[in-house]
Scaffold this motif. Structure first.
Motif, PDB file in Angstrom:
ATOM      1  N   ILE A 193       0.843  -1.205   0.000  1.00  0.00           N
ATOM      2  CA  ILE A 193       0.000   0.000   0.000  1.00  0.00           C
ATOM      3  C   ILE A 193       0.872   1.248   0.000  1.00  0.00           C
ATOM      4  O   ILE A 193       0.633   2.201  -0.746  1.00  0.00           O
ATOM      5  N   ALA A 194       1.906   1.237   0.842  1.00  0.00           N
ATOM      6  CA  ALA A 194       2.801   2.392   0.938  1.00  0.00           C
ATOM      7  C   ALA A 194       3.503   2.655  -0.394  1.00  0.00           C
ATOM      8  O   ALA A 194       3.662   3.817  -0.807  1.00  0.00           O
ATOM      9  N   GLU A 195       3.895   1.588  -1.075  1.00  0.00           N
ATOM     10  CA  GLU A 195       4.564   1.736  -2.372  1.00  0.00           C
ATOM     11  C   GLU A 195       3.623   2.358  -3.400  1.00  0.00           C
ATOM     12  O   GLU A 195       4.037   3.199  -4.210  1.00  0.00           O
ATOM     13  N   GLU A 196       2.362   1.960  -3.370  1.00  0.00           N
ATOM     14  CA  GLU A 196       1.382   2.541  -4.289  1.00  0.00           C
ATOM     15  C   GLU A 196       1.160   4.020  -3.967  1.00  0.00           C
ATOM     16  O   GLU A 196       1.057   4.856  -4.868  1.00  0.00           O
ATOM     17  N   THR A 197       1.100   4.354  -2.679  1.00  0.00           N
ATOM     18  CA  THR A 197       0.897   5.743  -2.257  1.00  0.00           C
ATOM     19  C   THR A 197       2.035   6.643  -2.736  1.00  0.00           C
ATOM     20  O   THR A 197       1.806   7.786  -3.155  1.00  0.00           O
ATOM     21  N   GLY A 252      -0.037   5.694   9.953  1.00  0.00           N
ATOM     22  CA  GLY A 252       1.367   5.998   9.731  1.00  0.00           C
ATOM     23  C   GLY A 252       1.733   6.152   8.267  1.00  0.00           C
ATOM     24  O   GLY A 252       2.839   6.607   7.944  1.00  0.00           O
ATOM     25  N   LEU A 253       0.817   5.789   7.371  1.00  0.00           N
ATOM     26  CA  LEU A 253       1.058   5.979   5.944  1.00  0.00           C
ATOM     27  C   LEU A 253       0.654   7.400   5.525  1.00  0.00           C
ATOM     28  O   LEU A 253      -0.144   8.056   6.196  1.00  0.00           O
ATOM     29  N   THR A 270      -3.070  24.282   5.246  1.00  0.00           N
ATOM     30  CA  THR A 270      -2.220  23.132   5.569  1.00  0.00           C
ATOM     31  C   THR A 270      -3.077  21.964   6.035  1.00  0.00           C
ATOM     32  O   THR A 270      -4.247  22.136   6.407  1.00  0.00           O
ATOM     33  N   ALA A 271      -2.485  20.776   6.043  1.00  0.00           N
ATOM     34  CA  ALA A 271      -3.177  19.563   6.510  1.00  0.00           C
ATOM     35  C   ALA A 271      -2.134  18.547   6.956  1.00  0.00           C
ATOM     36  O   ALA A 271      -0.966  18.621   6.563  1.00  0.00           O
ATOM     37  N   PRO A 272      -2.529  17.562   7.755  1.00  0.00           N
ATOM     38  CA  PRO A 272      -1.589  16.531   8.192  1.00  0.00           C
ATOM     39  C   PRO A 272      -1.133  15.656   7.020  1.00  0.00           C
ATOM     40  O   PRO A 272      -1.895  15.431   6.078  1.00  0.00           O
ATOM     41  N   LEU A 273       0.101  15.176   7.094  1.00  0.00           N
ATOM     42  CA  LEU A 273       0.648  14.323   6.043  1.00  0.00           C
ATOM     43  C   LEU A 273       0.312  12.851   6.264  1.00  0.00           C
ATOM     44  O   LEU A 273      -0.122  12.168   5.339  1.00  0.00           O
ATOM     45  N   THR A 274       0.508  12.357   7.470  1.00  0.00           N
ATOM     46  CA  THR A 274       0.343  10.920   7.737  1.00  0.00           C
ATOM     47  C   THR A 274      -0.934  10.622   8.511  1.00  0.00           C
ATOM     48  O   THR A 274      -1.415  11.449   9.287  1.00  0.00           O
ATOM     49  N   ILE A 275      -1.451   9.441   8.278  1.00  0.00           N
ATOM     50  CA  ILE A 275      -2.707   9.009   8.915  1.00  0.00           C
ATOM     51  C   ILE A 275      -2.450   8.669  10.377  1.00  0.00           C
ATOM     52  O   ILE A 275      -1.651   7.786  10.696  1.00  0.00           O
ATOM     53  N   LYS A 276      -3.147   9.373  11.254  1.00  0.00           N
ATOM     54  CA  LYS A 276      -3.082   9.086  12.687  1.00  0.00           C
ATOM     55  C   LYS A 276      -4.506   9.123  13.237  1.00  0.00           C
ATOM     56  O   LYS A 276      -5.194  10.142  13.094  1.00  0.00           O
ATOM     57  N   LYS A 277      -4.921   8.049  13.846  1.00  0.00           N
ATOM     58  CA  LYS A 277      -6.283   7.944  14.380  1.00  0.00           C
ATOM     59  C   LYS A 277      -6.446   8.837  15.604  1.00  0.00           C
ATOM     60  O   LYS A 277      -5.656   8.784  16.544  1.00  0.00           O
ATOM     61  N   CYS A 278      -7.487   9.658  15.584  1.00  0.00           N
ATOM     62  CA  CYS A 278      -7.739  10.556  16.706  1.00  0.00           C
ATOM     63  C   CYS A 278      -8.167   9.764  17.946  1.00  0.00           C
ATOM     64  O   CYS A 278      -9.097   8.948  17.878  1.00  0.00           O
ATOM     65  N   PRO A 279      -7.514   9.996  19.081  1.00  0.00           N
ATOM     66  CA  PRO A 279      -7.857   9.251  20.300  1.00  0.00           C
ATOM     67  C   PRO A 279      -8.995   9.878  21.099  1.00  0.00           C
ATOM     68  O   PRO A 279      -9.470   9.277  22.064  1.00  0.00           O
ATOM     69  N   TYR A 280      -9.419  11.090  20.704  1.00  0.00           N
ATOM     70  CA  TYR A 280     -10.439  11.786  21.480  1.00  0.00           C
ATOM     71  C   TYR A 280     -11.824  11.302  21.076  1.00  0.00           C
ATOM     72  O   TYR A 280     -12.478  11.872  20.195  1.00  0.00           O
ATOM     73  N   ASP A 281     -12.271  10.260  21.726  1.00  0.00           N
ATOM     74  CA  ASP A 281     -13.538   9.607  21.404  1.00  0.00           C
ATOM     75  C   ASP A 281     -14.403   9.556  22.658  1.00  0.00           C
ATOM     76  O   ASP A 281     -13.914   9.119  23.721  1.00  0.00           O
ATOM     77  N   PRO A 282     -15.661   9.997  22.616  1.00  0.00           N
ATOM     78  CA  PRO A 282     -16.378  10.491  21.434  1.00  0.00           C
ATOM     79  C   PRO A 282     -15.845  11.848  20.976  1.00  0.00           C
ATOM     80  O   PRO A 282     -15.263  12.601  21.751  1.00  0.00           O
TER      81      PRO A 282
END
Length: 315
Positions: A69-73, A155-156, A204-216
């Motif tokens: 997946i990372a290689e395709e990205t 992280g991708l 601007t925007a974030p580069l890498t995917i990071k799941k938000c821990p603030y739930d709900p």
């Protein structure tokens, strides 16, 4: 009298012979049983070893799938345009597995043939499911089945910005863990007749995917939660946003359960513009207002997203 003694002696001799034969037979039986048990243990170890090989192969699929997946990205980040991400990833993974199969032959003496059946989105936007048909042979043992593995995309790099604004046509760039749109996003919005497109100059925007821990997610309205979320560059689950595989194909929305991220403006302008979740900017394009008109870094949000994140407009 001698006859009686002889008969008695014959009886004792016969009984002794029977006992000796019985003991010999018991010893033979015990030895054979022990040999059989030892043989069964060897077979069991061999079987367990073969199972370990298959399980190890399946475990490695998670990492090899993620690398594919990372290689395709990365293609997007080198100005390529993707039309069939799933098909491309299948090809990449099949090629990687050929090398892995050779390694398993050298290391374990097992012959493995593999073919990627599918690359699929899942119920979680943070996972991609791989299904691989595997045929394996070692000595008298065989495996023929479909192995499944979920690979994390956390992280991708986020593929959507570069899929929507190919580097070859725009001045989008990235540094550290942030994407800098410069004028490219504003020009994109202007081309789509979006009012207030000027607000997205230098966004601007974030580069890498990071799941938000603030739930709900309504906790984003508590204290400094929103500012910390923006600082860390977290992504959020969204039924309206697109999944990772569709983001690779340049789709901001899709039928799968996806994600969304805030595209942050840095403007003194106080006028409204398109709401800042990425799927809204790149597809839905409905309007929003700055949460705080006096804050140059304030998000531009519509009422629905403001409610989702527990945020309120300043007036």
């Amino acid at each position: 009298m001698y006859s009686k003694t002889d008969n008695k002696g014959n009886i004792i001799t016969g009984t002794t012979l029977i006992l000796v034969v019985s003991i010999i037979l018991m010893i033979i039986f015990i030895v054979n049983t022990l040999n059989y048990m030892e043989s069964e243990n060897i077979n069991s170890i061999s079987s367990d070893n073969f199972k370990y090989i298959i399980k190890d192969y399946n475990k490695n699929l998670e990492h090899i799938g993620r690398d594919s997946i990372a290689e395709e990205t990365e293609k997007l980040y080198y100005a390529h345009i993707i039309h069939d991400a799933k098909g491309d990833i299948k090809k990449i993974l099949n090629n990687k597995l050929k090398d892995v199969n050779r390694e398993y032959k050298e290391k374990y003496g097992v012959d493995i043939r593999s073919e990627v059946i599918s690359v699929e989105s899942t119920d979680s936007p943070w996972k991609v499911l791989f299904k691989v048909r595997v045929k394996a042979d070692k000595d008298n043992e065989q495996f023929n089945g479909i192995l499944e593995s979920n690979s994390s995309i956390e992280g991708l790099k986020d593929p959507l910005p570069y899929a929507k604004l190919p580097k070859i046509y725009s001045n989008i760039n990235h540094r550290g863990d942030k994407i800098y749109y410069f004028q490219s996003l504003a020009q994109y919005l202007r081309a789509h007749n979006v009012k207030g497109y000027e607000s997205y100059i230098l966004a601007t925007a974030p580069l890498t995917i990071k799941k938000c821990p603030y739930d709900p997610y309504t906790h984003h309205g508590d204290g400094n939660t929103l500012s910390e979320c923006l600082k860390q560059g977290y992504f959020h689950e969204s039924a309206d946003g697109s999944c990772y595989l569709c983001r690779l194909d340049g789709k901001a929305i899709c039928p799968h359960y996806g994600m969304e991220v805030f595209i942050q403006t840095h403007t003194p302008l106080q006028n409204g513009s398109v709401s800042c979740p990425d799927h809204v900017i790149f597809h839905d394009m409905y309007e929003g207002e700055k949460l705080n008109k006096l804050d140059v870094n304030s998000l531009i949000l519509d009422d629905s997203h403001a409610k989702k994140y527990g945020l309120v407009h300043d007036g």
